[in-house]
Design an enzyme around this catalytic site. Structure first.
Site, PDB file in Angstrom:
ATOM      1  CB  ALA A  42      -1.999  -6.598  -5.445  1.00  7.37           C
ATOM      2  N   GLY A  43      -3.981  -4.461  -4.176  1.00  7.65           N
ATOM      3  CA  GLY A  43      -5.040  -3.509  -4.493  1.00  7.65           C
ATOM      4  C   GLY A  43      -4.378  -2.223  -4.932  1.00  7.65           C
ATOM      5  CG  HIS A  44      -1.487  -2.224  -7.289  1.00 11.82           C
ATOM      6  ND1 HIS A  44      -0.528  -2.800  -8.072  1.00 11.82           N
ATOM      7  CD2 HIS A  44      -1.244  -2.647  -6.013  1.00 11.82           C
ATOM      8  CE1 HIS A  44       0.268  -3.550  -7.299  1.00 11.82           C
ATOM      9  NE2 HIS A  44      -0.152  -3.470  -6.057  1.00 11.82           N
TER      10      HIS A  44
ATOM     11  NE  ARG B 263       5.294 -31.270  -6.478  1.00  8.12           N
ATOM     12  CZ  ARG B 263       6.267 -31.942  -5.865  1.00  8.12           C
ATOM     13  NH1 ARG B 263       7.125 -32.630  -6.567  1.00  8.12           N
ATOM     14  NH2 ARG B 263       6.375 -31.919  -4.558  1.00  8.12           N
TER      15      ARG B 263
ATOM     16  CB  THR C 228      -9.767  -6.669   3.153  1.00 12.85           C
ATOM     17  OG1 THR C 228      -8.796  -5.781   3.711  1.00 12.85           O
ATOM     18  CG2 THR C 228      -9.055  -7.850   2.514  1.00 12.85           C
ATOM     19  N   GLY C 229     -11.047  -3.534   2.658  1.00 16.78           N
ATOM     20  CA  GLY C 229     -11.759  -2.457   3.342  1.00 16.78           C
ATOM     21  C   GLY C 229     -11.361  -2.295   4.814  1.00 16.78           C
TER      22      GLY C 229
ATOM     23  CE  LYS D  59       2.899  -2.396  -4.445  1.00 13.66           C
ATOM     24  NZ  LYS D  59       2.558  -2.110  -3.042  1.00 13.66           N
ATOM     25  N   GLY D  60       0.430   1.781  -7.510  1.00 21.18           N
ATOM     26  CA  GLY D  60      -0.468   1.931  -8.664  1.00 21.18           C
ATOM     27  C   GLY D  60      -0.325   3.292  -9.313  1.00 21.18           C
ATOM     28  CE  LYS D  61       0.674  10.442  -8.186  1.00 20.29           C
ATOM     29  NZ  LYS D  61       0.400  11.722  -7.596  1.00 20.29           N
TER      30      LYS D  61
ATOM     31  CD  GLN E 295       1.397  -8.925  -2.490  1.00 18.99           C
ATOM     32  OE1 GLN E 295       2.177  -9.555  -3.173  1.00 18.99           O
ATOM     33  NE2 GLN E 295       0.141  -8.764  -2.844  1.00 18.99           N
TER      34      GLN E 295
ATOM     35  CG  ASP F 156      -1.859  -1.216   1.205  1.00 22.82           C
ATOM     36  OD1 ASP F 156      -2.214  -1.680   0.112  1.00 22.82           O
ATOM     37  OD2 ASP F 156      -2.183  -1.709   2.298  1.00 22.82           O
ATOM     38  CD  GLU F 157       4.713  -0.395  -0.321  1.00 19.68           C
ATOM     39  OE1 GLU F 157       3.927  -0.695  -1.244  1.00 19.68           O
ATOM     40  OE2 GLU F 157       5.288  -1.246   0.383  1.00 19.68           O
TER      41      GLU F 157
ATOM     42  CB  SER G  10       3.083  11.088  -4.901  1.00 17.82           C
ATOM     43  OG  SER G  10       1.676  11.186  -4.947  1.00 17.82           O
TER      44      SER G  10
HETATM   45  P1  IMO Z   1      -0.467  -4.176  -2.456  1.00 14.48           P
HETATM   46  O1  IMO Z   1       0.057  -4.724  -3.755  1.00 14.48           O
HETATM   47  C1  IMO Z   1      -1.035  -4.486   1.814  1.00 14.48           C
HETATM   48  C2  IMO Z   1      -0.970  -8.487   3.611  1.00 14.48           C
HETATM   49  C3  IMO Z   1      -2.271  -8.905   4.237  1.00 14.48           C
HETATM   50  C4  IMO Z   1      -1.749  -9.802   5.361  1.00 14.48           C
HETATM   51  C5  IMO Z   1      -0.558 -10.488   4.714  1.00 14.48           C
HETATM   52  C6  IMO Z   1      -0.863 -11.860   4.156  1.00 14.48           C
HETATM   53  O2  IMO Z   1      -1.762  -3.460  -2.552  1.00 14.48           O
HETATM   54  O3  IMO Z   1       0.598  -3.388  -1.754  1.00 14.48           O
HETATM   55  P2  IMO Z   1      -2.165 -12.666   1.975  1.00 14.48           P
HETATM   56  O4  IMO Z   1      -3.591 -12.503   1.593  1.00 14.48           O
HETATM   57  O5  IMO Z   1      -1.213 -12.110   0.998  1.00 14.48           O
HETATM   58  O6  IMO Z   1      -1.821 -14.078   2.381  1.00 14.48           O
HETATM   59  O7  IMO Z   1      -2.015 -11.808   3.346  1.00 14.48           O
HETATM   60  O8  IMO Z   1      -0.143  -9.636   3.651  1.00 14.48           O
HETATM   61  N1  IMO Z   1      -1.070  -8.048   2.185  1.00 14.48           N
HETATM   62  C7  IMO Z   1      -1.060  -6.766   1.798  1.00 14.48           C
HETATM   63  N2  IMO Z   1      -1.040  -5.626   2.510  1.00 14.48           N
HETATM   64  N3  IMO Z   1      -1.011  -4.411   0.477  1.00 14.48           N
HETATM   65  C8  IMO Z   1      -0.969  -5.548  -0.268  1.00 14.48           C
HETATM   66  O9  IMO Z   1      -0.796  -5.528  -1.604  1.00 14.48           O
HETATM   67  C9  IMO Z   1      -1.059  -6.796   0.393  1.00 14.48           C
HETATM   68  N4  IMO Z   1      -1.094  -8.080  -0.022  1.00 14.48           N
HETATM   69  C10 IMO Z   1      -1.096  -8.836   1.095  1.00 14.48           C
HETATM   70  O10 IMO Z   1      -2.990  -7.806   4.715  1.00 14.48           O
HETATM   71  O11 IMO Z   1      -1.268  -9.016   6.420  1.00 14.48           O
HETATM   72 MG    MG Z   2      -3.054  -3.157  -0.842  1.00 12.67          MG
END
Ligand code: IMO
Ligand code: MG
Length: 416
Positions: free
Chosen positions: A46-48, A147, A294-295, A23-25, A217, A20-21, A403
């Site tokens: 991921a949520g970009h 597998r 996930t909100g 990255k999408g932007k 991530q 959540d840094e 940014s």
């Molecule tokens: P982006 O790409 C923030 C976190 C989850 C949890 C841990 C394991 O948007 O940066 P998982 O479902 O991957 O097995 O969960 O990793 N997590 C993220 N936190 N941004 C993400 O992706 C994440 N993808 C997984 O919240 O703590």
């Molecule tokens: Mg995220």
């Protein structure tokens, strides 16, 4: 034909914190200079987020170059959920576009079984739950190692028998979800879209086109190098680009690390710089720090140079993009963690602190407050510039981009 590397400059955009840094932007901002945008790790966890003229788009699986009509590639290192992919293709179609997409036929598929497994394992952990996104990502990589799960190409050919996977899951799941419908739908989604993504990247490079690799991530969520067991199910660092795509190391190109001007973390796990007071709530509210997948409210903390030094090293980041600087203009306090105190000793070495990170106390350096500053111009006010220069000196990496808001236009380019 031999590749002339002088003419191609691939770029990897990677997160240096717990995801959540922003990255999408950054991917969207730079996409113009590249022919293709490639996802190489993770999956729909991921949520970009990209904001254009006040409209918000969130991508979980499709690369964030989608809105710039780039060639979109999803590499074999990705855990692919065809149903999520279908939803996102629908979103692009609604915008009047058609995604020019190739999915690698070796991609590990996420079936409804892995999603059930994700919830099951989290329940087993009880109070030690990781707080996964429940997207089945860890279980999908686990089933790949066993597998037992089909790859994208297997499904298309109709060759993979899910019977062993079902038998395995029956040993611990009370109910087995329906897979026939999933199979049929997934086959439709993937039809005509699978291929050799690594080969495609090399073809583009050979033709003189650069490509961008979009990390999901962040470094501290890496399965091996992160805050295990509170991590994701796969690699998140830039060196997974070559392995996750099947391309030579040198094709990785430049690595840009994305750093949010403060820190957030979703789910469980140690977080030395976490803020527990009103300041944290202001940052969460102003920064809209709620999970894009996930909100869930994100945990919020100060910038952590100990974690960042480690992340810069792991990724070999040669430049940084600093995001959400504007949010820090809404709080009066401003500090940065420069060391940890752990077991009666001070250390700036994340690896050393890692086994006892839950006990680590941050040692802060106060910085000039950014409160009330206007960051919208083309240069940064003195206090903001001071923070950026401090980061550059401590991390020994230049900050090329800052940014200052969600929109594409709220971006300041430094060191042009
Ligand atoms: P982006 O790409 C923030 C976190 C989850 C949890 C841990 C394991 O948007 O940066 P998982 O479902 O991957 O097995 O969960 O990793 N997590 C993220 N936190 N941004 C993400 O992706 C994440 N993808 C997984 O919240 O703590
Ligand atoms: Mg995220």
């Amino acid at each position: 034909m031999r590749l002339n590397w002088r003419y191609v400059r691939n770029l990897c955009i990677v997160g240096l914190q717990w995801g959540d840094e922003g990255k999408g932007k950054i991917v969207d901002y730079y996409a113009d200079g590249f022919q293709a945008v490639v996802r190489y790790n993770g999956g729909s966890n991921a949520g970009h987020t990209i904001v254009i003229n006040g409209r918000t788009f969130v991508f979980h699986l499709l690369p964030s170059g989608s809105l710039k009509r780039k060639r979109l590639l999803i590499g074999p290192g990705v855990a692919l959920d065809p149903i999520t992919l279908d939803e996102e293709l629908g979103m692009i179609a609604k915008e009047g576009g058609q995604a020019d997409l190739m999915v690698d036929d070796r991609c590990t598929l996420v079936t409804p079984l892995e999603k059930e497994m994700d919830s099951f394992v989290e329940r087993l952990r009880g109070s030690n739950a990781i707080g996964t996104t429940k997207r089945g990502i860890g279980p999908a990589y686990a089933m790949r190692a066993l597998r037992l799960t089909p790859r994208a190409g297997d499904l298309e050919k109709g060759e993979f028998d899910l019977a062993s996977a079902v038998s395995f899951c029956k040993s611990f799941l009370r109910e087995i979800p329906d897979l026939d419908q999933w199979k049929e739908k997934s086959r439709q989604v993937l039809a005509g879209r699978t291929g050799d993504v690594g080969g495609e990247v090399m073809k583009l490079n050979e033709a003189g086109h650069s490509v961008m690799f979009e990390g999901a991530q962040g470094a501290l969520l890496d399965l091996i190098f992160g805050t295990y067991p509170f991590v994701t199910g796969a690699h998140t660092i830039a060196s997974y680009v070559p392995a996750g795509l099947g391309i030579p190391n040198r094709a990785l190109g430049d690595v840009m690390g994305v750093v949010k001007a403060y820190t957030t973390r979703v789910g469980g796990g140690p977080f030395p710089t976490e803020i527990h007071d009103e300041t944290g709530e202001v940052i969460r509210r102003e920064g809209k720090e709620y999970g894009a997948t996930t909100g869930r409210p994100r945990r919020v903390g100060w910038l952590d140079l100990v974690g960042l030094k480690y992340a810069v090293r792991l990724n070999g980041a040669s430049e940084l993009a600093l995001t959400k600087m504007d949010i820090l203009t809404r709080v009066r306090e401003m500090k940065v963690c420069v060391r940890y105190s752990v077991g009666g000793e001070e250390t700036g070495d994340f690896s050393r602190a890692l086994p006892r990170l839950a006990e680590a106390k941050p040692v802060y350096q106060d910085m000039p407050s950014l409160y009330g500053l206007e960051l919208s111009e083309n240069h940064l006010p003195r206090a903001a510039e001071q923070l950026v220069e401090f980061l550059e000196a401590e991390l020994r990496v230049k900050v090329t981009l800052v940014s200052t808001g969600e929109e594409r236009s709220a971006t300041i380019q430094r060191h042009a």
